[in-house]
Scaffold this active site. Structure first.
Site, PDB file in Angstrom:
ATOM      1  N   GLU A 194     -10.509   4.620   9.976  1.00 47.02           N
ATOM      2  CA  GLU A 194     -10.487   3.394  10.785  1.00 47.02           C
ATOM      3  C   GLU A 194     -10.903   3.674  12.226  1.00 47.02           C
ATOM      4  O   GLU A 194     -10.120   3.506  13.166  1.00 47.02           O
ATOM      5  CB  GLU A 194      -9.110   2.737  10.738  1.00 47.02           C
ATOM      6  CG  GLU A 194      -8.793   2.131   9.400  1.00 47.02           C
ATOM      7  CD  GLU A 194      -7.549   1.238   9.429  1.00 47.02           C
ATOM      8  OE1 GLU A 194      -6.720   1.394  10.331  1.00 47.02           O
ATOM      9  OE2 GLU A 194      -7.429   0.380   8.541  1.00 47.02           O
TER      10      GLU A 194
ATOM     11  N   GLU B  36      -8.182   0.365   1.595  1.00 48.60           N
ATOM     12  CA  GLU B  36      -6.746   0.182   1.801  1.00 48.60           C
ATOM     13  C   GLU B  36      -6.395  -1.296   1.795  1.00 48.60           C
ATOM     14  O   GLU B  36      -7.116  -2.106   2.383  1.00 48.60           O
ATOM     15  CB  GLU B  36      -6.302   0.677   3.180  1.00 48.60           C
ATOM     16  CG  GLU B  36      -6.422   2.137   3.463  1.00 48.60           C
ATOM     17  CD  GLU B  36      -5.966   2.438   4.894  1.00 48.60           C
ATOM     18  OE1 GLU B  36      -5.164   1.652   5.453  1.00 48.60           O
ATOM     19  OE2 GLU B  36      -6.425   3.433   5.448  1.00 48.60           O
TER      20      GLU B  36
HETATM   21  C1  GLA Z   1      -4.365   1.450   8.511  1.00 46.67           C
HETATM   22  C2  GLA Z   1      -4.435   2.950   8.449  1.00 46.67           C
HETATM   23  C3  GLA Z   1      -3.369   3.534   7.573  1.00 46.67           C
HETATM   24  C4  GLA Z   1      -2.063   2.833   7.794  1.00 46.67           C
HETATM   25  C5  GLA Z   1      -2.226   1.352   7.540  1.00 46.67           C
HETATM   26  C6  GLA Z   1      -0.939   0.577   7.701  1.00 46.67           C
HETATM   27  O1  GLA Z   1      -5.052   0.827   7.531  1.00 46.67           O
HETATM   28  O2  GLA Z   1      -5.683   3.424   8.046  1.00 46.67           O
HETATM   29  O3  GLA Z   1      -3.261   4.909   7.911  1.00 46.67           O
HETATM   30  O4  GLA Z   1      -1.643   3.032   9.103  1.00 46.67           O
HETATM   31  O5  GLA Z   1      -3.124   0.860   8.498  1.00 46.67           O
HETATM   32  O6  GLA Z   1      -1.127  -0.790   7.427  1.00 46.67           O
END
Ligand code: GLA
Ligand code: ZN
Length: 668
Positions: free
Chosen positions: A150, A308
């Site tokens: 991210e 995710e």
């Molecule tokens: C992001 C991050 C994860 C986690 C999620 C929690 O997507 O990539 O590591 O912190 O948020 O929602």
């Protein structure tokens, strides 16, 4: 190249075994197998474990985990581990830490504490990437590389001195001469004229409004600088580990605004994204669908990876509602409906400690003996049956323009309605009303080819180059119904207002001329005649002789003036909406545009039920998704429901949050 998505709808998520003793690892693999997990993302935040001190690697634990996963035939999306540097690195080199707008250092102790321009940080990250690639490039479990995590979630904009130097270099490449920069930034205003490159700074906290084009260029620079970092890691992976796809997880979410993914997407072997439902949004499920359509656009229409999402609550909203039974599966299938061929979660097992200990996971704190894990295992079963649709696409008659730069500019300093006009509002509203009508929509960059689309929506596309405006006009000319909303085509890409009446770039196409904006206050509305009302925005509009007025303003200072217009253009039409009509009025307008363009939505779609079709060369699948807490009944075609494994035809009743994926007997 190994292929990802795999030959099934891949199912899994972030796996962080470094948080657990080895006894738990055996249980992990057994439960993954039981739930039908087919991939994991490994090592995202494991730098401190992989390199406990400078240059000394510890790969033994990772060897062991990879070995176990390989034996269980679980594919690995292996992270480069560079998302967060270990404490020894920031202690030795505090200059790698990011700095906020006020000059405060953002200290370690959380995650992603590194400046995007810092070359020392980069060299350490690249060394770790190289070491991992050399060790694991031919490991049988390795299916994809996952660079960082991210990007930009927490560490930009950084306003440090290193970024100041980097910014000047970036500006020289963009503008070449200082005169050109002065012109682009409009520095004759407020005595800002630069006579030397070294006078230029990041837009740190100023006395009042900063220069808007400086701010815009800074956002471009920060996005590009992180992209450079991504590319540096990617190039190593391509060289040392050829044939293995490389990705990084985007954040195509309403609240994330830092990166220009249209510039990032072409550099992904597979486009992947993360998405979390934000409870406080007025239309959370529509925002989820928008994210899917945007990601599909970034992927060029090809299937993409949902890296995710969450099985239930997150832990970073003011209040974190849990998902109702059924919602875990329904939300996943909604992403699949919009083109995902991978369903990933954060994270495999809920942590006992750390900032995310109350974030949901595939295995909750309660353990495998829980309703949530049983739903997860049911989802694994459903996804296992969806293998036949891998590679299929969503076909859309409608294109909607989305521009990350316009989002930045509209949110920039000194705008007509800085507090009241949020860039996504018009795009999300129109997309939502299309979705409720069962109309599929591709979300595309300005400048993307528009041939073949029956309807083109241009919502609040504030910045437009001449070429981009010409493409939109050509689409209308060639037969498309173009629908433009207020505050589009106002400025050039340097954010210089086009003169002679707004919207300068689209005035001729629309046959309208806006003399002045009349933005509305929060809660204020304006009547429209013959029916309905508008909110957020209104405009003083005059129209040309061949422009039809579909609605007038009904009250207020603009009473009697045109509000919504339409004009025949070549083989198509151009419609202009100078306010944001309420859902009913906007819905009626959309119905008119869709029917004039011959676009028919999927039957059965409504505010509560989403109906989306994926198609391959020989087959098609109809996703029917109940987004409400009530049962719904609707008519469906004859086919086989892969969710409940039953024949369906005619009337189908879905339970609350229930869904069906119907393999249609006759491909449509
Ligand atoms: C992001 C991050 C994860 C986690 C999620 C929690 O997507 O990539 O590591 O912190 O948020 O929602
Ligand atoms: Zn910096």
């Amino acid at each position: 190249m190994r292929t990802w998505p795999t030959d099934r709808v891949a199912f899994g998520g972030d796996y962080n075994p470094e948080q657990w003793p080895r006894e738990v690892w055996d249980d992990d693999i057994a439960l993954m197998t039981q739930a039908g997990v087919s991939f994991v993302t490994l090592g995202v935040f494991a730098w401190a474990h992989l390199e406990p001190e400078k240059g000394r690697h510890d790969f033994e634990w990772l060897d062991e985990v990879l070995e176990r996963l390989a034996r269980a035939e679980i594919a690995v999306d292996l992270a480069t581990g560079t998302a967060t540097p270990p404490p020894w690195l920031s202690r030795a080199h505090p200059e790698i830490l990011p700095v906020d707008r006020d000059g405060h250092t953002l200290w370690p102790g959380s995650r992603q504490a590194w400046c995007p321009s810092d070359q020392l940080f980069r060299s350490h990250a690249l060394a770790l990437t190289t070491a991992l690639a050399e060790r694991y490039h031919d490991h049988p479990a390795l299916a994809m590389w996952h660079v960082g995590n991210e990007f930009a979630c927490h560490n930009i904009p950084c306003y440090c001195d290193t970024c100041a130097v980097g910014f000047r270099t970036w500006l020289r490449a963009r503008h070449t001469h200082l005169d050109a920069l002065n012109e682009a930034w409009g520095t004759s205003f407020w005595s800002q004229r630069y006579t030397h490159w070294d006078e230029i700074l990041p837009p740190r906290r100023t006395t009042t409004f900063a220069n808007p084009t400086q701010v815009l260029d800074y956002r471009r620079f920060q996005s590009d600088t992180l992209l450079d970092h991504y590319l540096a890691e990617r190039d190593i992976l391509h060289e040392v580990s050829p044939g293995v796809p490389v990705t990084t997880n985007f954040m195509t979410m309403h609240h994330f605004r830092e990166l220009d993914y249209h510039r990032w997407a072409p550099h992904q072997d597979v486009v992947s994204t993360d998405h979390y439902v934000v409870a406080s949004l007025e239309h959370p499920r529509h925002e989820l669908a928008f994210s899917g359509d945007l990601t599909r656009g970034l992927a060029g229409g090809r299937p993409w990876v949902l890296m995710e999402h969450s099985t239930s609550a997150v832990n970073w909203q003011p209040v974190n509602p849990a998902k109702r039974p059924g919602q875990t599966i329904r939300d996943s299938l909604t992403h699949v409906a919009h083109g995902a061929d991978t369903v990933g979660y954060f994270q495999w097992r809920a942590s006992t400690a750390g900032s995310e200990k109350f974030h949901s996971a595939l295995v909750p704190h309660a353990g495998a003996d829980s309703e949530r894990f049983r739903e997860v295992a049911r989802l694994g079963g459903v996804l296992g049956r969806l293998g036949e649709l891998v590679g299929s696409r969503v076909e859309a008659d409608v294109a909607l323009i989305w521009d990350f730069e316009a989002q930045w500019a509209v949110g920039g300093p000194g705008m007509p309605s800085g507090g009241g006009l949020d860039y996504p509002l018009a795009a999300h509203t129109i997309h939502r009303l299309l979705l409720d009508r069962g109309v599929a929509c591709d979300v595309l960059a300005p400048g993307a080819p528009l041939t073949g689309y029956a309807v083109v929506v241009v919502p609040t596309t504030y910045l437009l180059s001449d070429d981009e405006a010409a493409l939109i006009a050509q689409a209308a000319d060639a037969g498309a119904d173009v629908l433009v909303t207020f505050f589009s085509g106002i400025s050039t890409r340097d954010d210089h207002v086009r003169l002679g009446g707004y919207p300068g770039a689209l005035r001729e196409l629309l046959g309208v001329r806006v003399e002045e904006f009349f933005p509305l206050l929060a809660g204020e509305s304006v009547a429209l005649a013959p029916t309905g009302g508008g909110h957020t925005w209104s405009e003083w509009l005059t129209v040309g002789a061949d422009t039809e007025v579909l609605a007038h303003y009904g009250d207020g200072p603009l009473a009697g003036r045109p509000a919504v217009t339409r004009r025949a253009v070549g083989a198509g039409h151009a419609t202009y909406v100078s306010t944001l009509p309420d859902d009913e009025a906007l819905g009626l307008l959309l119905d008119r545009v869709l029917s004039s363009a011959g676009v028919v939505g999927q039957a059965g779609a409504s505010e509560r039920v989403e109906v989306v079709r994926r198609v391959s060369a020989e087959k098609s699948w109809l996703f029917v998704l109940n987004h409400s807490a009530e049962p719904v009944t609707l008519n469906v075609p004859i086919g086989w429901d892969l969710v409940e494994q039953r024949q369906v035809s005619g009337e189908l009743t879905l339970p609350p949050d229930g869904c069906a994926v119907i393999r249609e007997r006759v491909a449509t």
